[in-house]
Design a protein around this motif. Structure first.
Motif, mmCIF file in Angstrom:
data_model
loop_
_atom_site.group_PDB
_atom_site.id
_atom_site.type_symbol
_atom_site.label_atom_id
_atom_site.label_comp_id
_atom_site.label_asym_id
_atom_site.label_seq_id
_atom_site.Cartn_x
_atom_site.Cartn_y
_atom_site.Cartn_z
ATOM 1 N N TYR A 70 37.797 42.000 26.696
ATOM 2 C CA TYR A 70 38.728 42.433 27.811
ATOM 3 C C TYR A 70 40.089 41.544 27.774
ATOM 4 N N TRP A 105 37.701 41.650 36.783
ATOM 5 C CA TRP A 105 38.445 40.585 36.163
ATOM 6 C C TRP A 105 39.851 40.052 36.801
ATOM 7 N N CYS A 106 39.722 39.959 37.900
ATOM 8 C CA CYS A 106 40.891 39.340 38.804
ATOM 9 C C CYS A 106 40.395 38.132 39.637
ATOM 10 N N TYR A 133 44.862 44.063 31.741
ATOM 11 C CA TYR A 133 44.221 42.629 32.176
ATOM 12 C C TYR A 133 44.704 41.552 31.624
#
Length: 307
Positions: free
Chosen positions: A235, A181-182, A241
């Protein structure tokens, strides 16, 4: 940028034999690596499954992305990783990470000094992996241990690191970082410069930077993004995150998806490679079997070209 497969979306849908079949198909399709995550309370041991997979895969790298640190003592994890490496012919990449506080709370684990934990964990893990011996005394983690046997080639270790402190620790101790999740902006402007500078200052080689993001070739991109958001929006609630989502300037997980036509997805992947990323772990999905087949065909072509 090398292209591999992150098969974590299959968790709960297949067992070790199914993962092995999936991994063999990925190797035949030209992918450079195959990654599995381990949820701390999911009843699934990634290294055991990779050991099973390694009996059928010939040379494709196998890796964890990631194994949570808190539930396993680092000397025990080192022993398991060394055993897995000895049992397979492929290279093993041991991706570790601190997971998330809410997940650790499910195990009754709480730590208000996570960076200390990470340093002390690596003070034990790395010597045991690299030399087979460790004698370390920390505030919360200690070990005096010797491996009974070690494979000729030892596993590589990467660390899931997002914040500046964690990235600096990863650069000092490990081979690089393993991300989820970058997005491209965050990788280019934050992850790559921070960890690369830290590795240079520590006299370490250029770090490996691995990232997993969802990908789908489809004629219905908006529907696919909505479906991705629906399935993964939880998320967005995790603090570590959330900082990355803010850096990227997104409000939904669906915005991270590499979704569109073949040409559009290929362009997105080229932009991702231009960030300095060394490895992409593709998390394949689709609205139907045609989407999944088109996604696999595109990724396979690009993986072979990058090999």
């Amino acid at each position: 940028m090398k292209i591999g497969i992150n098969a974590t979306t299959l968790l709960g849908r297949t067992g070790p034999a199914g993962f092995a079949e999936h991994a063999v198909a990925a190797e035949q399709a030209g992918f450079s690596s195959y990654w599995l995550a381990e949820h701390p309370t999911g009843g699934f041991d990634a290294l055991t499954v990779l050991t099973v997979i390694g009996q059928s895969v010939e040379s494709m790298e196998l890796g964890t992305a990631i194994v949570p640190t808190y539930p396993r003592h680092p000397a025990i994890l080192a022993g398991q990783a060394l055993t897995t490496q000895a049992a397979i012919t492929s290279k093993l990449s041991l991706g570790i990470g601190m997971s998330h506080r809410v997940m650790m709370a499910e195990l009754g684990i709480h730590d208000d000094k996570p960076i200390r934990h990470l340093r002390e964990y690596l003070d034990v893990l790395m010597p045991m992996i690299e030399t087979g011996r460790v004698d370390a005394q920390g505030e919360t983690l200690s070990a005096r241990a010797t491996a009974l046997s070690r494979p000729d080639v030892v596993p590589e270790v990467t660390v899931a690191a997002l914040g500046p402190q964690a990235l600096r620790v990863a650069a000092k101790y490990a081979a690089g970082t393993n991300l989820a999740w970058c997005g491209p902006k965050t990788i280019r402007e934050h992850i790559v410069p921070t960890i690369t500078d830290a590795a240079d200052k520590a006299g370490r080689p250029a770090p490996r930077i691995i990232a997993t993001l969802p990908v789908c070739v489809t004629d219905e991109p908006e529907t696919a993004r909505a479906k991705l958001t629906e399935n993964t929006q939880m998320y967005m609630t995790l603090p570590s995150y959330q900082a990355m989502f803010a850096r990227e300037g997104v409000e939904t997980t669906g915005e991270f998806g590499m979704i569109g036509s073949e040409d559009q997805v290929e362009e997105m992947l080229a932009d991702l490679a231009a960030t300095g990323l060394t490895d992409y772990g593709a998390s394949e999905f689709g609205l139907n079997s045609d989407d999944r087949a088109r996604t696999r065909a595109l990724l396979s072509r690009l993986a072979k070209a990058a090999a």
